[in-house]
Each structure stands twice: as structure tokens, then as C-alpha cells.
Write an enzyme that holds these catalytic residues in place. Structure first.
Site, short mmCIF file in Angstrom:
data_model
loop_
_atom_site.label_atom_id
_atom_site.label_comp_id
_atom_site.label_asym_id
_atom_site.label_seq_id
_atom_site.Cartn_x
_atom_site.Cartn_y
_atom_site.Cartn_z
N PHE A 142 0.85 -1.19 0.00
CA PHE A 142 0.00 0.00 0.00
C PHE A 142 0.89 1.24 0.00
CE2 PHE A 142 -2.92 3.09 1.92
CZ PHE A 142 -4.06 2.86 1.18
N ASP A 163 2.21 -5.43 7.98
CA ASP A 163 1.03 -4.58 8.00
C ASP A 163 -0.19 -5.49 7.88
OD1 ASP A 163 -1.12 -2.94 7.30
OD2 ASP A 163 0.19 -1.46 6.33
N LYS A 178 -11.26 -0.86 9.14
CA LYS A 178 -11.62 -1.77 8.05
C LYS A 178 -12.44 -2.93 8.64
CE LYS A 178 -7.91 -0.17 5.10
NZ LYS A 178 -6.46 -0.18 4.87
N ARG A 222 -13.12 -3.74 -6.51
CA ARG A 222 -12.90 -4.57 -5.30
C ARG A 222 -14.21 -4.90 -4.61
NH1 ARG A 222 -8.47 -2.18 -1.29
NH2 ARG A 222 -10.13 -0.63 -0.99
#
Ligand code: PLP
Length: 392
Positions: free
Chosen positions: A108, A179, A205, A351
Site C-alpha cells: 500500500f 502490515d 476496516k 474490489r
């Protein structure tokens, strides 16, 4: 599994828990309580009497079981970008004679940007070495100080072998940082067994704590008292209320705290974590794979315009599925307009996140019907769906 714990608006199929989870039903009430019964009533006394000061640790202990970490090894605070910076800075001081940070091209961007920023600040000849995800294993050698990887690729959902890569890293003396942004709350993670030195992740998330919710950081207990904190804020001081002129790191994970914690957001996180009581992450994983396999099967047989870019082997995927389509942005906007919410990542990735806490088989089948309609009839092909917004 816990649909009754969420109040998703009528007619919405929410396939974007990988970006921002929905609120639990109890979240608003908990935040309201924190404002009215704690802040309003107690004001400054809330730090002691309502447990605000301890909360970054208390919540760390609630997240720990979800990532296979021991109690006392996780603390909340700041954002994931900051936590990555802290972990990486600490890792580099552990290998002062080495100059390479190894990461991959699928990482990311903020993780890579933070590494670049740190390198600039250090003003030494550090190198951020980016290789293809599959090639990481071959680039672990004695020149590498730190391995910085995200376990689940945010674009494709490809899953790194955390245990294998960490072991290989350690065999070359490389410090491992993982991560877990797309792992925590999505797939079983076993930090104690994988044994990396550092891990970090976000809570907005798959942990549903809301926009801007604090990040978490894990430091392996055996090194936690020796880790050098680059962001030496007062809340990570051994005696924050001693107000000494010079910094002295607090014991263990406490030193990864920086400044005043976001109490209201932590209240939201606390409520969101209640949903996990009695939920098995293995069961979440099993159901997530069932849902995503169903989605892939249906979409591949009925939407020839879309190309699967996630690994076909479910063992090699996180809990999201991605399809490439040249007009993916417009197609996603068309879907959102019909109540099926996923998201888009440049240049062409659509996504879809499969979070069985609040998504079931019927949702997936309904989402597929709408997607098929949009693709078969080119319903995305109108101007209003093609203008890109600030957040995609
Ligand atoms: C979502 C995400 C981030 C976000 O970082 P913030 O500082 O919380 O904005 C960082 N890294 C990865 C891998 C992510 O998926």
C-alpha cells in the site's frame, strides 16, 4: 453470522468492509454515553475515572486474541501510517550496520511513502528496495535491515506467506514488520507463532471502528523493552506526569504511545469489538471463502467482461475479490447507484469485500444479479458514472 449486530440501510449490500466497516448497532449509543456520561459529567476526571488513559492498552488486549498476540503486546493510537513509521524506525536501529528496507510493489503506497520519509529524515544512504511480491523471498539477504510487507495485497487480495517469509527473514537476521490492515478481523493471524518483531494494522476496516479510528501496533514481547521509539511523545514516556525535561521511554509496548488518545473514537472501537465476543475467526475465514468462491463462480460464468485478478486458489487470497475491467470506475459507480457498494482502485480494479459478520449468501447472489444486469446491458456507460470523485 452477526447481521443482527449491524444496522445496514435497507436495500444496501455492503461489500466494502475492507475499506470502511459499518457501525455496530451499539456504536452510536456507546459514543453518546462517552460524551454524556463520561466527558460531560466527569470532564478532566474521565482520564482516571472512566479509564480513558488506560484505554489504548485495554483495547490492545481486546485486539490481541484476533491476531494471535499475547496480552500486553498491542497498543492503540494514531493512524496506521504513523505506526508503520514507528515500527520501521525502530527496526532500523536494531540493525545499524544494514541499509536496505525490503518491500514489494504491491504494498500500500502510504507504507512506502512513510519509508521514503523516514529515509529522508535519517539522512543516511538507506535504500527502499521494491521487488515483485513473488520475488521477495529471493531478496532476503544479509544486506536487508527490515522487511516491510502488507500481508494481504490491497489491490488483488493476494496473501503473503507470513510464517515462511518471516522465518526466511530471520534466518538472514532481517527484522520483520507486517502490515495487517487487511488481515485483522478478516483472516486468522498468529503473531506468536509467525514471530515477527513488529506488526500494525487499522481498526476502521474489518474491525468496524469507524472513519479515523486509531491504529494498533504490536511489538514482540521479548524485544519490547529495548525498542527505540522514534516518535518520543509524552504518552510513551516512563512518567508522563513527571513532566521531566528529557525523554525516557516507558516500559515495553507503552513506549509506542505518542500523544493524547482519541477517546471518542476508542469508545466506538470498544463497541465494535463487542461484536466479536463468541465469534471464531476461523469460522469468519471459512464463510468468507465460501462467499467469495460463490461470487467468483457466478461472475466468471456470467460477466465475461470482467477478469479475475485475485488468486484463484482461495488459500492464497485474503477476504476480498478483485476483478479488472477497463471501465471499472464507471461500473462500480453504477453498482453503488443500485445499492451494491464495493470500491475501485486505479487503474482498473473493482474490489469486493466478503465480510461474513454482516454479508450472507443471499446478499452475494443479489449483488451478482445486479452486476450481471449492469454488465450485460452496459448500464455503466453513462456520463454520470464516469466522473471520478476524490475518494474512489
Ligand atoms: C488502509 C491501509 C493503510 C491506511 O493507513 P492510515 O494511516 O490509517 O490512513 C495503510 N496501509 C495499508 C496496507 C492499508 O491497507
Amino acid at each position: 453470522m452477526r447481521k443482527h449486530c449491524f444496522d445496514i440501510p435497507e436495500g444496501i449490500i455492503y461489500l466494502d468492509g475492507n475499506s470502511l466497516g459499518p457501525p455496530a448497532i451499539t456504536t452510536a449509543k456507546r459514543v453518546d454515553q462517552t460524551v454524556n456520561s463520561e466527558w460531560r459529567q466527569l470532564m478532566i476526571k474521565g482520564w482516571n475515572e472512566a479509564g480513558w488513559y488506560r484505554q489504548p492498552r485495554t483495547l490492545g488486549d481486546r485486539i490481541a486474541p484476533l491476531i494471535g498476540a499475547a496480552p500486553g503486546s498491542v497498543v492503540l493510537g494514531d493512524t496506521l501510517s504513523i505506526k508503520i513509521y514507528q515500527a520501521l524506525a525502530a527496526a532500523l536501529t536494531m540493525r545499524p550496520e544494514r541499509r536496505v528496507i525490503l518491500s514489494d510493489t504491491g504494498n500500500f503506497p502510504t507504507d512506502l511513502y512513510m519509508a521514503e520519509g523516514l529515509i529522508k529524515t535519517l539522512g543516511q544512504d538507506y535504500e527502499l528496495r521494491l521487488v515483485e511480491p513473488d520475488a521477495v523471498i529471493d531478496h532476503l539477504d544479509e544486506s536487508v535491515a527490515a522487511l516491510l510487507l502488507t500481508q494481504v495485497d490491497y489491490r488483488s487480495g493476494r496473501l503473503h506467506d507470513m510464517a515462511g517469509l518471516t522465518q526466511k527473514a530471520h534466518s538472514h537476521g532481517v527484522v520483520a514488520i507486517w502490515d495487517l490492515a487487511h488481515s485483522a478481523g478478516a483472516i486468522p493471524v498468529d503473531l506468536a507463532t509467525c514471530n515477527p518483531e513488529f506488526a500494525a494494522g487499522c481498526t476502521y476496516k474489518y474491525l468496524n471502528a469507524g472513519p479515523g479510528a486509531p491504529a494498533f501496533i504490536y511489538v514482540r514481547p521479548d524485544i519490547a523493552d529495548d525498542v527505540e521509539p522514534a516518535l518520543s511523545g509524552w504518552m510513551g514516556h516512563a512518567a508522563p506526569f513527571g513532566f521531566e525535561a528529557s525523554y525516557k521511554a516507558a516500559p515495553a509496548i507503552e513506549r509506542m504511545r505518542v500523544g493524547t488518545p482519541s477517546v471518542l473514537q476508542m469508545a466506538a472501537l470498544d463497541a465494535a469489538l463487542d461484536v466479536w465476543e463468541g465469534v471464531s475467526i476461523n469460522e469468519v475465514r471459512a464463510q468468507s471463502l465460501e462467499l467469495s468462491e460463490l461470487f467468483i463462480r457466478e461472475v466468471e460464468s456470467r460477466c465475461p467482461q470482467l477478469a479475475l485478478i485475485s488468486p484463484r486458489n482461495p488459500e492464497q487470497r485474503g477476504s476480498q475479490v478483485s476483478f479488472a475491467f477497463v471501465q471499472g470506475y464507471a461500473a462500480m459507480q453504477a453498482l453503488i447507484a443500485r445499492g451494491v457498494i464495493g470500491d475501485f482502485r486505479a487503474p482498473d480494479v473493482m474490489r469486493f469485500g466478503f465480510t461474513p459478520l454482516y454479508i450472507d449468501k443471499a446478499d452475494v447472489l443479489r449483488a451478482v444479479e445486479i452486476l450481471v444486469d449492469i454488465m450485460t446491458n452496459d448500464l455503466w456507460d453513462v456520463e454520470e458514472f464516469k466522473t471520478q470523485k476524490a475518494v474512489t
